[in-house]
Enzyme design. Structure first.
Site, PDB file in Angstrom:
ATOM      1  N   ASP A  15     -14.443   4.956   6.705  1.00 63.52           N
ATOM      2  CA  ASP A  15     -15.754   5.602   6.846  1.00 63.52           C
ATOM      3  C   ASP A  15     -15.879   6.410   8.132  1.00 63.52           C
ATOM      4  O   ASP A  15     -16.973   6.561   8.689  1.00 63.52           O
ATOM      5  CB  ASP A  15     -16.885   4.563   6.728  1.00 63.52           C
ATOM      6  CG  ASP A  15     -16.826   3.825   5.408  1.00 63.52           C
ATOM      7  OD1 ASP A  15     -16.418   4.441   4.412  1.00 63.52           O
ATOM      8  OD2 ASP A  15     -17.156   2.632   5.370  1.00 63.52           O
TER       9      ASP A  15
ATOM     10  N   ALA B 127     -29.601  10.186  -4.267  1.00 65.81           N
ATOM     11  CA  ALA B 127     -29.307  11.229  -3.260  1.00 65.81           C
ATOM     12  C   ALA B 127     -27.816  11.577  -3.268  1.00 65.81           C
ATOM     13  O   ALA B 127     -27.441  12.741  -3.138  1.00 65.81           O
ATOM     14  CB  ALA B 127     -29.751  10.758  -1.883  1.00 65.81           C
TER      15      ALA B 127
ATOM     16  N   ASN C 255     -14.931  11.738   1.037  1.00 66.23           N
ATOM     17  CA  ASN C 255     -15.414  10.411   0.634  1.00 66.23           C
ATOM     18  C   ASN C 255     -16.936  10.414   0.675  1.00 66.23           C
ATOM     19  O   ASN C 255     -17.539  11.152   1.454  1.00 66.23           O
ATOM     20  CB  ASN C 255     -14.873   9.340   1.593  1.00 66.23           C
ATOM     21  CG  ASN C 255     -15.326   7.943   1.196  1.00 66.23           C
ATOM     22  OD1 ASN C 255     -15.272   7.567   0.025  1.00 66.23           O
ATOM     23  ND2 ASN C 255     -15.803   7.165   2.155  1.00 66.23           N
TER      24      ASN C 255
ATOM     25  N   ARG D 222       0.825  -1.223   0.000  1.00 67.15           N
ATOM     26  CA  ARG D 222       0.000   0.000   0.000  1.00 67.15           C
ATOM     27  C   ARG D 222       0.850   1.260   0.000  1.00 67.15           C
ATOM     28  O   ARG D 222       0.498   2.269  -0.606  1.00 67.15           O
ATOM     29  CB  ARG D 222      -0.894   0.026   1.245  1.00 67.15           C
ATOM     30  CG  ARG D 222      -2.105  -0.831   1.119  1.00 67.15           C
ATOM     31  CD  ARG D 222      -3.012  -0.696   2.330  1.00 67.15           C
ATOM     32  NE  ARG D 222      -3.881  -1.847   2.400  1.00 67.15           N
ATOM     33  CZ  ARG D 222      -4.957  -2.003   1.637  1.00 67.15           C
ATOM     34  NH1 ARG D 222      -5.307  -1.073   0.779  1.00 67.15           N
ATOM     35  NH2 ARG D 222      -5.683  -3.100   1.737  1.00 67.15           N
TER      36      ARG D 222
ATOM     37  N   GLU E 192      -9.301   5.704   9.872  1.00 66.26           N
ATOM     38  CA  GLU E 192     -10.274   4.618  10.034  1.00 66.26           C
ATOM     39  C   GLU E 192     -11.283   4.667   8.887  1.00 66.26           C
ATOM     40  O   GLU E 192     -11.735   5.751   8.504  1.00 66.26           O
ATOM     41  CB  GLU E 192     -11.030   4.772  11.357  1.00 66.26           C
ATOM     42  CG  GLU E 192     -10.169   4.597  12.595  1.00 66.26           C
ATOM     43  CD  GLU E 192      -9.542   3.210  12.668  1.00 66.26           C
ATOM     44  OE1 GLU E 192     -10.270   2.223  12.459  1.00 66.26           O
ATOM     45  OE2 GLU E 192      -8.329   3.135  12.888  1.00 66.26           O
TER      46      GLU E 192
ATOM     47  N   HIS F 173     -20.179   7.883   1.379  1.00 64.60           N
ATOM     48  CA  HIS F 173     -20.536   6.561   1.919  1.00 64.60           C
ATOM     49  C   HIS F 173     -22.058   6.412   1.890  1.00 64.60           C
ATOM     50  O   HIS F 173     -22.773   7.334   2.298  1.00 64.60           O
ATOM     51  CB  HIS F 173     -20.012   6.405   3.346  1.00 64.60           C
ATOM     52  CG  HIS F 173     -20.301   5.047   3.902  1.00 64.60           C
ATOM     53  ND1 HIS F 173     -19.638   3.916   3.462  1.00 64.60           N
ATOM     54  CD2 HIS F 173     -21.215   4.627   4.807  1.00 64.60           C
ATOM     55  CE1 HIS F 173     -20.121   2.863   4.101  1.00 64.60           C
ATOM     56  NE2 HIS F 173     -21.072   3.264   4.920  1.00 64.60           N
TER      57      HIS F 173
HETATM   58  C1  GRF Z   1     -21.540   4.568  -4.215  1.00 62.87           C
HETATM   59  O1  GRF Z   1     -22.695   3.971  -3.720  1.00 62.87           O
HETATM   60  C2  GRF Z   1     -20.709   5.115  -3.088  1.00 62.87           C
HETATM   61  O2  GRF Z   1     -21.477   5.558  -2.017  1.00 62.87           O
HETATM   62  C3  GRF Z   1     -19.890   3.931  -2.669  1.00 62.87           C
HETATM   63  O3  GRF Z   1     -19.592   3.255  -3.874  1.00 62.87           O
HETATM   64  C4  GRF Z   1     -20.595   3.547  -4.837  1.00 62.87           C
HETATM   65  C5  GRF Z   1     -19.880   4.099  -6.028  1.00 62.87           C
HETATM   66  O4  GRF Z   1     -20.724   4.246  -7.144  1.00 62.87           O
HETATM   67  N1  GRF Z   1     -18.742   4.369  -1.938  1.00 62.87           N
HETATM   68  P1  GRF Z   1     -20.215   5.015  -8.425  1.00 62.87           P
HETATM   69  O5  GRF Z   1     -18.912   4.344  -8.873  1.00 62.87           O
HETATM   70  O6  GRF Z   1     -19.990   6.447  -8.074  1.00 62.87           O
HETATM   71  O7  GRF Z   1     -21.284   4.839  -9.445  1.00 62.87           O
END
Ligand code: GRF
Length: 216
Positions: free
Chosen positions: A147, A175, A109, A67, A145, A111
């Protein structure tokens, strides 16, 4: 208006990337995407970036021994492109603590849950199994960590009685597509900032306002 130079990290479909690309088309949007990086060579999102004439780069994690080596190459590429703000958009790699620290409070990010509920994988299945009446999505600053990190914005959607993973995932994804451009604009314009691990309105230091898209 100076626009913040944004890098977007993807691993797949790139529908959130597309939402950000679309937002950046507005002349008064405070950010522009200057680089899209995928760790997966065949990611569909790369085609979306190319169609929008945005420079792309594939840095395949399989080509690196660990990594640290992957993140060092990623970091160098982002700096080379003059990236000021970084957006993970479906990027399925954990970052090293050193990388996270070097992008601290400049790295977002998305989530698909109302954090801190349902960190990690399978958030929709877990929300349905838990009998949640509301779910949603969160844009947050990245911390070491998974999320975790100061919450910039959240959007809530209902969980309906007959929801399956697919129907709930689609409602939350729609959304996300409204929320991510909104949250990036808040950060890129300087309207919000991190104070003591909370995101506040930069002017009055109060809790940043709630964003929620219309409930269907
Ligand atoms: C989304 O649901 C995001 O919340 C999650 O991975 C998915 C990515 O979708 N982290 P996309 O590649 O943006 O269509």
């Amino acid at each position: 208006m100076t626009r913040k130079r944004v890098g977007v990290l993807i691993s797949g479909r790139g529908s959130n990337l597309q939402a950000l690309i679309n937002a950046c088309k507005s002349r008064d949007y405070p950010a522009e995407i200057v680089l899209v990086v995928s760790n997966v060579p065949q990611a569909q999102g790369l085609l979306r970036a190319e169609a929008a004439l945005i420079p792309t780069l594939t840095i395949n994690h399989k080509d690196f021994p660990d990594r640290e080596a992957f993140d060092a190459t990623l970091d160098a590429a982002l700096k080379e492109a003059g990236v000021e703000l970084l957006c993970n958009a479906g990027f399925l790699r954990l970052h090293t603590p050193g990388f996270v620290e070097s992008w601290r409070d400049r790295h977002l990010n998305v989530h698909p849950s109302l954090l801190p509920a349902f960190r990690g994988l399978h958030s929709h299945v877990r929300a349905i199994a838990a009998g949640c009446k509301i779910s949603g999505c969160t844009i947050h600053f990245v911390r070491a960590e998974m999320d975790e990190g100061p919450i910039v914005a959240q959007a809530a959607v209902p969980v309906l009685a007959d929801d399956t993973f697919e129907t709930l995932a689609l409602r939350v994804l729609e959304a996300e597509h409204r929320l991510y451009p909104h949250a990036l604009a808040l950060v890129a314009s300087g309207a919000v900032s991190v104070q003591g691990e909370r995101v506040v309105d930069t002017n009055d230091q109060a809790q940043a306002p709630l964003f929620s898209p219309p409930v269907p």
